[in-house]
Scaffold this motif. Structure first.
Motif, mmCIF file in Angstrom:
data_model
loop_
_atom_site.group_PDB
_atom_site.id
_atom_site.type_symbol
_atom_site.label_atom_id
_atom_site.label_comp_id
_atom_site.label_asym_id
_atom_site.label_seq_id
_atom_site.Cartn_x
_atom_site.Cartn_y
_atom_site.Cartn_z
ATOM 1 N N GLY A 1 29.527 45.016 48.334
ATOM 2 C CA GLY A 1 30.478 44.521 48.019
ATOM 3 C C GLY A 1 30.051 43.035 47.062
ATOM 4 O O GLY A 1 29.513 41.960 47.758
ATOM 5 N N VAL A 2 30.619 42.898 45.962
ATOM 6 C CA VAL A 2 29.881 41.881 45.124
ATOM 7 C C VAL A 2 30.893 40.712 44.815
ATOM 8 O O VAL A 2 30.442 39.690 44.177
ATOM 9 C CB VAL A 2 29.244 42.371 43.781
ATOM 10 N N TYR A 3 32.074 40.923 45.518
ATOM 11 C CA TYR A 3 33.043 39.551 45.165
ATOM 12 C C TYR A 3 33.872 39.763 46.200
ATOM 13 O O TYR A 3 34.530 40.872 46.448
ATOM 14 C CB TYR A 3 33.476 39.430 43.663
ATOM 15 N N ASP A 4 34.794 38.731 46.799
ATOM 16 C CA ASP A 4 35.391 38.674 47.740
ATOM 17 C C ASP A 4 37.012 38.970 47.260
ATOM 18 O O ASP A 4 37.550 37.974 46.643
ATOM 19 C CB ASP A 4 35.327 37.337 48.614
ATOM 20 N N ILE A 5 37.671 39.841 47.645
ATOM 21 C CA ILE A 5 38.895 40.176 47.454
ATOM 22 C C ILE A 5 40.047 39.379 48.043
ATOM 23 O O ILE A 5 41.119 39.387 47.701
ATOM 24 C CB ILE A 5 39.122 41.675 47.358
ATOM 25 N N HIS A 6 39.653 39.002 49.228
ATOM 26 C CA HIS A 6 40.391 37.943 50.237
ATOM 27 C C HIS A 6 40.662 36.680 49.604
ATOM 28 O O HIS A 6 41.364 35.848 50.267
ATOM 29 C CB HIS A 6 40.146 38.186 51.400
ATOM 30 N N SER A 7 40.170 36.322 48.686
ATOM 31 C CA SER A 7 40.122 35.005 47.934
ATOM 32 C C SER A 7 40.702 35.088 46.655
ATOM 33 O O SER A 7 40.259 36.179 45.756
ATOM 34 C CB SER A 7 38.692 34.181 48.162
ATOM 35 N N PRO A 8 41.574 34.225 46.141
ATOM 36 C CA PRO A 8 41.802 34.451 44.566
ATOM 37 C C PRO A 8 41.156 33.995 43.671
ATOM 38 O O PRO A 8 41.318 34.216 42.513
ATOM 39 C CB PRO A 8 43.176 33.681 44.653
ATOM 40 N N ARG A 9 39.807 33.353 43.960
ATOM 41 C CA ARG A 9 38.876 32.879 42.971
ATOM 42 C C ARG A 9 38.246 33.979 42.179
ATOM 43 O O ARG A 9 38.153 35.070 42.946
ATOM 44 C CB ARG A 9 37.859 32.074 43.679
ATOM 45 N N VAL A 10 38.114 33.958 41.057
ATOM 46 C CA VAL A 10 37.393 34.921 39.983
ATOM 47 C C VAL A 10 35.737 34.824 40.050
ATOM 48 O O VAL A 10 35.702 33.646 39.414
ATOM 49 C CB VAL A 10 37.888 34.868 38.935
ATOM 50 N N PRO A 11 34.976 35.681 40.309
ATOM 51 C CA PRO A 11 33.417 35.475 40.209
ATOM 52 C C PRO A 11 33.085 35.613 38.770
ATOM 53 O O PRO A 11 33.701 36.119 38.013
ATOM 54 C CB PRO A 11 32.964 36.519 41.177
ATOM 55 N N SER A 12 31.937 34.721 38.537
ATOM 56 C CA SER A 12 31.452 34.903 37.229
ATOM 57 C C SER A 12 30.380 36.100 37.229
ATOM 58 O O SER A 12 30.004 36.463 38.227
ATOM 59 C CB SER A 12 30.523 33.812 37.034
ATOM 60 N N GLU A 13 30.320 36.377 36.104
ATOM 61 C CA GLU A 13 29.001 37.488 35.919
ATOM 62 C C GLU A 13 27.831 37.120 36.538
ATOM 63 O O GLU A 13 27.180 37.903 36.963
ATOM 64 C CB GLU A 13 29.069 37.736 34.384
ATOM 65 N N THR A 14 27.453 35.842 36.114
ATOM 66 C CA THR A 14 26.121 35.435 36.658
ATOM 67 C C THR A 14 26.079 35.426 38.117
ATOM 68 O O THR A 14 25.188 35.804 38.934
ATOM 69 C CB THR A 14 25.817 33.976 36.193
ATOM 70 N N GLU A 15 27.191 35.079 38.786
ATOM 71 C CA GLU A 15 27.177 35.171 40.290
ATOM 72 C C GLU A 15 27.082 36.336 40.850
ATOM 73 O O GLU A 15 26.404 36.926 41.849
ATOM 74 C CB GLU A 15 28.536 34.532 40.637
ATOM 75 N N ILE A 16 27.721 37.360 40.105
ATOM 76 C CA ILE A 16 27.475 38.848 40.700
ATOM 77 C C ILE A 16 26.382 39.377 40.446
ATOM 78 O O ILE A 16 25.494 40.090 41.195
ATOM 79 C CB ILE A 16 28.593 39.720 39.883
ATOM 80 N N VAL A 17 25.506 38.909 39.172
ATOM 81 C CA VAL A 17 24.175 39.481 38.758
ATOM 82 C C VAL A 17 23.366 38.973 39.941
ATOM 83 O O VAL A 17 22.361 39.492 40.497
ATOM 84 C CB VAL A 17 23.701 38.955 37.546
ATOM 85 N N GLN A 18 23.492 37.524 40.288
ATOM 86 C CA GLN A 18 22.535 37.041 41.472
ATOM 87 C C GLN A 18 22.551 37.922 42.579
ATOM 88 O O GLN A 18 21.837 38.083 43.335
ATOM 89 C CB GLN A 18 22.968 35.645 41.480
ATOM 90 N N LEU A 19 23.860 38.295 43.022
ATOM 91 C CA LEU A 19 24.130 38.964 44.341
ATOM 92 C C LEU A 19 23.443 40.203 44.413
ATOM 93 O O LEU A 19 22.932 40.783 45.289
ATOM 94 C CB LEU A 19 25.602 38.997 44.558
ATOM 95 N N LEU A 20 23.445 41.012 43.169
ATOM 96 C CA LEU A 20 22.908 42.321 42.864
ATOM 97 C C LEU A 20 21.491 42.165 42.958
ATOM 98 O O LEU A 20 20.772 42.967 43.335
ATOM 99 C CB LEU A 20 23.575 43.009 41.429
ATOM 100 N N GLU A 21 20.958 41.137 42.433
ATOM 101 C CA GLU A 21 19.637 40.745 42.424
ATOM 102 C C GLU A 21 18.962 40.794 43.941
ATOM 103 O O GLU A 21 18.035 41.194 44.267
ATOM 104 C CB GLU A 21 19.139 39.676 41.524
ATOM 105 N N LYS A 22 19.940 39.890 44.754
ATOM 106 C CA LYS A 22 19.393 40.078 46.200
ATOM 107 C C LYS A 22 19.434 41.265 46.878
ATOM 108 O O LYS A 22 18.477 41.510 47.504
ATOM 109 C CB LYS A 22 20.591 38.862 46.803
#
Length: 771
Positions: free
Chosen positions: A702-723
């Motif tokens: 999972g690349v972003y938390d759906i239990h929080s209302p915050r919206v992740p940025s594309e950069t944040e998701i890319v960084q997680l996928l790179e990890k």
């Protein structure tokens, strides 16, 4: 013989707290209005327990979100990233508290939420404390004292309920530095001393300290920490009567430690572990003045208590240590039970089995009645006893419970039924015909259940609109979701599940052997409540359950549409389960029903089928010695449900908020072609387990938390996928949210999924470009 209760449901019989919190988050009510709703609920719950005859009524069992998070705020263990909120005048302590649970994304601040996971082996979630090597603690909330004083002003002297210091540390995580969190006990204890001192000065006689870590495998260091903590409490507050509460299982190897602690009362969960009573009474180690709290009323299920069965351990204990050293209680907090059976109308779907049931309010009466019956020599002449035994016998004899055709089919199941045709390596080659790109994108299943969707469902149930009108609306919503997914560029689509109320309830309503409440809500996390089905008899699938909606969605698009099913273990775990046969037997019956649905979906042309098992880890017994048998039948039932398909059909499963380290072999044994897991709150930490194990099948972290209302940025998701890519081959990785999107709004969902798809496309491009 005193009676006491370990905790009461917070939400209210009509989910008043849920609605108030959500209105507050939306800015529709003030802090004062939210606090007023909370205060009203607390007063109602204290009064009804007093009226039921409970001697020791809990306080501080109320929470706006989660009792562990309450403790985190109380002891000042607020993670550093929330410091900017603490300096803002417009941010109240309650706003800070909700930000820790849900994240904060407003104006110039974007702060992630704290991690969330399951409360032991329940479907309740808690916010995981975060600890640093240089962690400091200080008393920053007076909630515990305030609620004690609030009840006392009503004339009710309560028993404050507090998470014990060792369990609090044990539940947390070390975020930075090489240390063990239990090493922080010496810094934490002074805050507990302050809390207990304030309570004693305010007139508290009893305090309940919950240490359910004692139901787990503890290290010698953790046992020593318990000794240190409770010796300090005894030395500083010798007159305070501490009730040490463990629940959900036996004390096991920790029994000697528990018996040596200087506490007034030791609570036993005799529903989950009846054998521990003999262990204690025969050990010769029970201190002469220690009281035993006998948890004989099931706090986690809805079946009426069998008075004759419960009176046996009560009589056994009073005969050995005397009536004055015995308390009667539920097995655990009633947080895990619906509020009140009396809220169900006469036309409820549970009408045929209603005489067999008891919800939280009724369980209070059972506790008091058992206490009274235990002190009567000839209980069999008492009307309450006679009525109870009639109900128990009626359930045993009822033809509603047993189905011959189900028993016959169970007898024909073989090991071969739980095996796919070929190993995964061969299946992966065959599934290349699905023509998926690298980093394929998908969602976990559900899309937002908007106010309009809920209104239309309610109107249909009330006969305010026709079935034709309701189905027309659902078709429109489904097509809209398909078109939007096509536009955003998702690779494997879902139909959105607009026709479904809940991922377990939806299936239970179509299976025989299940019954449903109208208001049997139970808190899952925060304001999220679920209405678990009641499995009262043998399970049978009379007709297909999902084929029509899935094939309709597939007819709208040339892209792949996933069939979406809930797995047998999760249906079992998230239901109130019959207690007259082994859980493994009931789970196998459910698996056969899901197997039929999987087969029908494949025959209808659905090439990707997801069978969710988010509760697999949740069902793991607390004592490691008991894991093997559970994992054997849990894995077997999943495989039985999913192994009827060809190699070309891709089976997905989904798990969330689980620690996988100890059960990774069993997860691999599920042999799902793709597993999607929660990873974003832990910053991909969970993937290390899969990498170390060399997990062979495909994974969607999972690349972003759906239990929080915050919206992740594309950069944040890319960084997680790179990890993720740093520990697993790109050929294994899928891209998806942490969980279903049912509870989110469309605006945040669209922005988040657009960022997610763009991130996947960016990674594809980076891989395809020559180095």
């Amino acid at each position: 013989m005193k009676t006491h209760n370990l905790g009461y449901p917070r939400m209210g019989s009509h989910r008043q707290l849920k609605r108030a919190c959500e209105r507050y988050w939306a800015g529709r009510i003030t802090n004062d209005e939210l606090q007023s709703t909370a205060r009203t609920l607390r007063h109602q719950h204290w009064q009804l327990q007093q009226e039921a005859g409970i001697d020791l009524i809990p306080s501080n069992d109320f929470s706006f979100y989660d009792q562990v998070l309450d403790m985190t705020l109380a002891v000042g263990a607020v993670p550093e990233r929330y410091a900017p909120l603490q300096g803002r005048e417009e941010i109240t302590d309650l706003d800070l508290y909700f930000a820790m649970a849900r994240g904060y994304q407003r104006d110039d601040l974007d702060i992630t939420a704290m991690e969330m996971t399951k409360w032991f082996d329940t479907n309740y979630h808690f916010i995981v404390p975060e600890f640093q090597r240089d962690q400091t603690f200080q008393l920053t909330s007076t909630k515990i004292l305030d609620e004690f004083n609030e009840a006392q002003a009503m004339g009710i002297v309560t028993k404050p309920v507090i998470i014990g210091p060792v369990t609090y540390l044990w539940l947390g995580k070390e975020k930075e530095g090489d240390f063990h969190r239990v090493e922080l006990l010496d810094r934490l204890l002074p805050v507990y001393h302050q809390i207990l001192k304030s309570l004693v000065e305010a007139g508290a006689v009893y305090v309940q300290l919950d240490e359910p870590c004692l139901a787990n495998n503890l290290s010698e260091r953790e046992r020593q920490a318990l000794q240190v903590a409770y010796q300090s409490f005894q030395q500083k507050f010798p007159q305070l009567k501490i009730i040490l509460a463990n629940y959900f299982d036996c004390y096991g190897d920790n029994l000697s430690t528990a018996l040596s602690l200087p506490v007034h009362t030791l609570h036993l969960d005799l529903v989950r572990c009846p054998s521990q009573l003999d262990d204690i009474l025969d050990s010769g180690k029970l201190p002469e003045k220690t009281t035993l709290s006998l948890g004989v009323v099931d706090g986690r299920n809805i079946w009426k208590n069998d008075y004759e069965q419960s009176l046996q351990p009560i009589r056994q204990t009073t005969n050995r240590i005397g009536t004055e050293r015995v308390m009667i209680a539920p097995s655990c907090s009633l947080l895990h039970a619906p509020a009140d059976l009396n809220s169900e109308s006469g036309t409820s779907k549970i009408s045929s089995i209603r005489p067999w049931l008891a919800f939280a309010k009724q369980k209070l009466t059972e506790v008091v009645t058992l206490s009274q019956l235990a002190q009567i020599e000839d209980r069999t002449q008492q009307p309450a006893y006679q009525e109870n035994q009639r109900a128990i016998q009626t359930r045993r004899d009822s033809p509603l419970v047993h189905r011959t055709e189900v028993q016959q089919r169970m007898a024909t199941v073989t090991e071969a039924d739980a095996q796919r045709q070929s190993p995964f390596a061969h299946r992966k080659v065959q599934q290349q015909s699905l023509n998926l790109p690298q980093f394929p994108t998908t969602t976990i299943g559900s899309f937002p259940q908007t106010k309009e969707v809920r209104q239309q469902r309610a109107k249909f149930k009330k006969n305010e609109i026709t079935e034709e009108q309701y189905l027309s609306f659902l078709h429109q919503e489904t097509e809209r979701a398909i078109r939007w997914q096509e536009d955003v560029g998702l690779d494997v689509l879902v139909h959105g599940e607009f026709e479904r109320n809940d991922m377990v309830e939806h299936f239970g309503e179509q299976l025989e052997g299940f019954a449903f409440t109208e208001l049997g809500w139970v808190q899952s996390y925060g304001s999220r409540c679920v209405k678990p089905p009641i499995i009262y008899g043998d399970v049978l699938r009379p007709t297909p359950m999902t084929v029509e909606w899935t094939t309709y969605a597939q007819s709208l698009t040339p892209r792949l549409v996933k069939g979406m099913l809930t797995g047998p273990v999760t249906i079992l775990q998230w239901s109130f389960v019959r207690d007259d046969q082994p859980r493994a037997t009931t789970c196998t019956q459910i698996a056969l029903a899901i197997r039929d649905e999987v087969t029908d979906l494949e025959q209808a042309g659905i090439r990707v089928i997801q069978v969710d098992e988010p509760a697999l880890r949740e069902g793991l017994p607390l004592h490691q010695a008991d894991w093997g048998e559970y994992l054997r039948w849990a894995v077997q039932t999943f495989r039985l449900a999913t192994s009827s398909v060809s190699d070309e059909t891709q089976i997905h499963t989904h798990m969330c908020y689980s620690e996988f380290n100890d059960i990774i072999e069993s997860i691999a044994a599920l042999d799902a072609d793709v597993i999607t897991i929660e990873c974003s709150r832990s910053q991909m930490e969970l993937l290390d387990t899969f990498a170390d194990f060399q997990y062979p099948n495909d994974i969607g972290p999972g690349v972003y938390d759906i239990h929080s209302p915050r919206v992740p940025s594309e950069t944040e998701i890319v960084q997680l996928l790179e990890k993720a890519q740093a520990v697993l081959p790109a050929s294994q990785l899928w891209v998806n949210p942490d969980c279903g999107l049912k509870t989110r709004g469309w605006n945040e969902t669209k922005h988040a999924l657009e960022a997610m798809v763009s991130a996947a496309q960016q990674l594809r491009q980076s891989i395809s470009e020559p180095v």
